[in-house]
Design a protein around this motif. Sequence first.
Motif, PDB file in Angstrom:
ATOM      1  N   THR A  18       0.825  -1.222   0.000  1.00 20.97           N
ATOM      2  CA  THR A  18       0.000   0.000   0.000  1.00 20.97           C
ATOM      3  C   THR A  18       0.854   1.265   0.000  1.00 20.97           C
ATOM      4  O   THR A  18       0.343   2.340  -0.334  1.00 20.97           O
ATOM      5  CB  THR A  18      -0.937   0.005   1.222  1.00 20.97           C
ATOM      6  OG1 THR A  18      -0.167  -0.140   2.421  1.00 20.97           O
ATOM      7  CG2 THR A  18      -1.928  -1.148   1.137  1.00 20.97           C
ATOM      8  N   GLU A  19       2.115   1.162   0.376  1.00 22.57           N
ATOM      9  CA  GLU A  19       2.988   2.340   0.364  1.00 22.57           C
ATOM     10  C   GLU A  19       3.299   2.765  -1.069  1.00 22.57           C
ATOM     11  O   GLU A  19       3.306   3.949  -1.392  1.00 22.57           O
ATOM     12  CB  GLU A  19       4.273   2.042   1.121  1.00 22.57           C
ATOM     13  CG  GLU A  19       4.068   1.795   2.616  1.00 22.57           C
ATOM     14  CD  GLU A  19       5.353   1.419   3.325  1.00 22.57           C
ATOM     15  OE1 GLU A  19       6.427   1.488   2.680  1.00 22.57           O
ATOM     16  OE2 GLU A  19       5.292   1.052   4.503  1.00 22.57           O
ATOM     17  N   THR A  20       3.573   1.777  -1.928  1.00 25.81           N
ATOM     18  CA  THR A  20       3.898   2.080  -3.319  1.00 25.81           C
ATOM     19  C   THR A  20       2.669   1.990  -4.220  1.00 25.81           C
ATOM     20  O   THR A  20       2.762   2.197  -5.426  1.00 25.81           O
ATOM     21  CB  THR A  20       4.970   1.101  -3.850  1.00 25.81           C
ATOM     22  OG1 THR A  20       4.462  -0.241  -3.761  1.00 25.81           O
ATOM     23  CG2 THR A  20       6.242   1.218  -3.038  1.00 25.81           C
ATOM     24  N   LYS A  21       1.506   1.668  -3.606  1.00 24.14           N
ATOM     25  CA  LYS A  21       0.247   1.538  -4.349  1.00 24.14           C
ATOM     26  C   LYS A  21       0.370   0.487  -5.454  1.00 24.14           C
ATOM     27  O   LYS A  21      -0.009   0.706  -6.604  1.00 24.14           O
ATOM     28  CB  LYS A  21      -0.173   2.887  -4.945  1.00 24.14           C
ATOM     29  CG  LYS A  21      -0.383   3.984  -3.916  1.00 24.14           C
ATOM     30  CD  LYS A  21      -1.530   3.650  -2.971  1.00 24.14           C
ATOM     31  CE  LYS A  21      -1.879   4.824  -2.043  1.00 24.14           C
ATOM     32  NZ  LYS A  21      -0.816   5.163  -1.107  1.00 24.14           N
ATOM     33  N   LYS A  22       0.907  -0.666  -5.071  1.00 25.88           N
ATOM     34  CA  LYS A  22       1.043  -1.778  -6.003  1.00 25.88           C
ATOM     35  C   LYS A  22       0.360  -3.016  -5.431  1.00 25.88           C
ATOM     36  O   LYS A  22       0.301  -3.207  -4.223  1.00 25.88           O
ATOM     37  CB  LYS A  22       2.518  -2.106  -6.254  1.00 25.88           C
ATOM     38  CG  LYS A  22       3.319  -0.990  -6.908  1.00 25.88           C
ATOM     39  CD  LYS A  22       2.935  -0.820  -8.364  1.00 25.88           C
ATOM     40  CE  LYS A  22       3.822   0.225  -9.032  1.00 25.88           C
ATOM     41  NZ  LYS A  22       3.426   0.431 -10.454  1.00 25.88           N
ATOM     42  N   GLU A  23      -0.148  -3.859  -6.331  1.00 25.75           N
ATOM     43  CA  GLU A  23      -0.613  -5.176  -5.927  1.00 25.75           C
ATOM     44  C   GLU A  23       0.061  -6.202  -6.829  1.00 25.75           C
ATOM     45  O   GLU A  23       0.413  -5.914  -7.975  1.00 25.75           O
ATOM     46  CB  GLU A  23      -2.131  -5.294  -5.985  1.00 25.75           C
ATOM     47  CG  GLU A  23      -2.755  -5.264  -7.359  1.00 25.75           C
ATOM     48  CD  GLU A  23      -4.282  -5.297  -7.282  1.00 25.75           C
ATOM     49  OE1 GLU A  23      -4.839  -5.041  -6.207  1.00 25.75           O
ATOM     50  OE2 GLU A  23      -4.921  -5.580  -8.315  1.00 25.75           O
ATOM     51  N   TYR A  24       0.270  -7.382  -6.276  1.00 29.03           N
ATOM     52  CA  TYR A  24       0.990  -8.428  -6.974  1.00 29.03           C
ATOM     53  C   TYR A  24       0.126  -9.679  -7.016  1.00 29.03           C
ATOM     54  O   TYR A  24      -0.616  -9.956  -6.078  1.00 29.03           O
ATOM     55  CB  TYR A  24       2.302  -8.746  -6.245  1.00 29.03           C
ATOM     56  CG  TYR A  24       3.198  -7.544  -6.055  1.00 29.03           C
ATOM     57  CD1 TYR A  24       4.264  -7.313  -6.910  1.00 29.03           C
ATOM     58  CD2 TYR A  24       2.977  -6.642  -5.021  1.00 29.03           C
ATOM     59  CE1 TYR A  24       5.089  -6.209  -6.749  1.00 29.03           C
ATOM     60  CE2 TYR A  24       3.791  -5.528  -4.851  1.00 29.03           C
ATOM     61  CZ  TYR A  24       4.851  -5.325  -5.714  1.00 29.03           C
ATOM     62  OH  TYR A  24       5.654  -4.231  -5.551  1.00 29.03           O
ATOM     63  N   TYR A  25       0.234 -10.421  -8.094  1.00 29.27           N
ATOM     64  CA  TYR A  25      -0.478 -11.682  -8.138  1.00 29.27           C
ATOM     65  C   TYR A  25       0.308 -12.700  -8.967  1.00 29.27           C
ATOM     66  O   TYR A  25       1.078 -12.346  -9.850  1.00 29.27           O
ATOM     67  CB  TYR A  25      -1.897 -11.509  -8.685  1.00 29.27           C
ATOM     68  CG  TYR A  25      -1.991 -11.157 -10.142  1.00 29.27           C
ATOM     69  CD1 TYR A  25      -2.088 -12.147 -11.127  1.00 29.27           C
ATOM     70  CD2 TYR A  25      -2.020  -9.834 -10.558  1.00 29.27           C
ATOM     71  CE1 TYR A  25      -2.199 -11.825 -12.465  1.00 29.27           C
ATOM     72  CE2 TYR A  25      -2.122  -9.502 -11.894  1.00 29.27           C
ATOM     73  CZ  TYR A  25      -2.210 -10.508 -12.851  1.00 29.27           C
ATOM     74  OH  TYR A  25      -2.321 -10.183 -14.176  1.00 29.27           O
ATOM     75  N   ALA A  26       0.106 -13.952  -8.622  1.00 29.78           N
ATOM     76  CA  ALA A  26       0.755 -15.046  -9.334  1.00 29.78           C
ATOM     77  C   ALA A  26      -0.281 -16.133  -9.579  1.00 29.78           C
ATOM     78  O   ALA A  26      -0.985 -16.538  -8.660  1.00 29.78           O
ATOM     79  CB  ALA A  26       1.924 -15.600  -8.518  1.00 29.78           C
TER      80      ALA A  26
END
Length: 362
Positions: A18-26
């Motif tokens: 949430t700090e870099t406003k990114k989400e990751y998925y695999a």
Amino acid sequence: MELPEVTFFSDFYFWFNTETKKEYYATPLYFYKADFHLDTENKLRDVYYKETEKTDNGLKHPATLYFPFQEKFGLMLLRFLNADLSNFESANKSFFYAYGFEILKDLDKDYKFELSKNYGSNENYLKATNKIFEDLQENLIDLQQELIKAVTYIYNLNNNSELEKYTYTERFAVYLIKRMGKLHTYYKNDFVMRDSYSKKYQEFSNKNEYDILESLHTKNMFLSMSDTHKSNDLSSICYAILDELSKTPNYPIKKCQNCGMYFIPTSKVDEIYCDYPKENSKTCRDLGAFQSYTERLKQNKAMGEYRRTYQQKFMQVRKNKENKELFKNFETWKKQAKEKINLMKKGKLTESEVYEWILKNK
């Protein structure tokens, strides 16, 4: 970022920063090609899954979960809210191409979900996934509508003045407590792997414990934790994303006033147009800004009088091409008029002042 060191299989994993406003998925995404060759030694494969301009490259196979996709925080939820679920082709193009069909395995506990690692041909793949979509289409449409209802309340998209003073988190909590929709039931199939700072091992492994403590203390460092979610239930995935989004201040979901799609502003919180590229490559933000500018010009009496006077003078010059004096006067007037308009745009002259000047110098 990396996944925690856990045993993994053909499941969908996602986590946030949430700090870099990114989400990751695999996701394995087994089903997007009938055959592929995996070079395990070089971690390469000869078939990559379809990309968009908003998705980073990454290898997609259970053995390569350490190469996740990286997207804007909340983009998966937005894609589902905006997905066209009217038929398989449009649903695949607008949503499932990115995340795969394994996220539907636990959506309906009574549904027999049959998946295969290799369908043998693209035709068999399309036939199998088409059936999966058609069998669960009604569930998906219901889920989409329920999430739209929740998002509308949590982010006050109906502009209810009574809700304005409350935060996203407060509205999210009340929506669940009062059971204003089905959202409160969507969390059940989400296995959360708690972050134990294992991802910081490589970064700090060469330092002794007191060096690390001193760094944290003197630099006032904060090591954020990032739990990893594992789920094959789209409703649980969307719940987790919405839960995390609601905790993030000044990061709202909005509804584009031009195309009606849901989006998260990229610069200003009060943006009203999305930045999704349309068929003509223009975004609603570009189109909206142009339309607003055009509308303002229509309502500006100085600009209206300028256009009328310009047309009149231009036609006079055109009819009297041999009259050099008339042409010279027109060019002088045009230059002065543009200077006045630029000063008006900069706020150095009022609309009335420019209007009066144009009338006097017709």
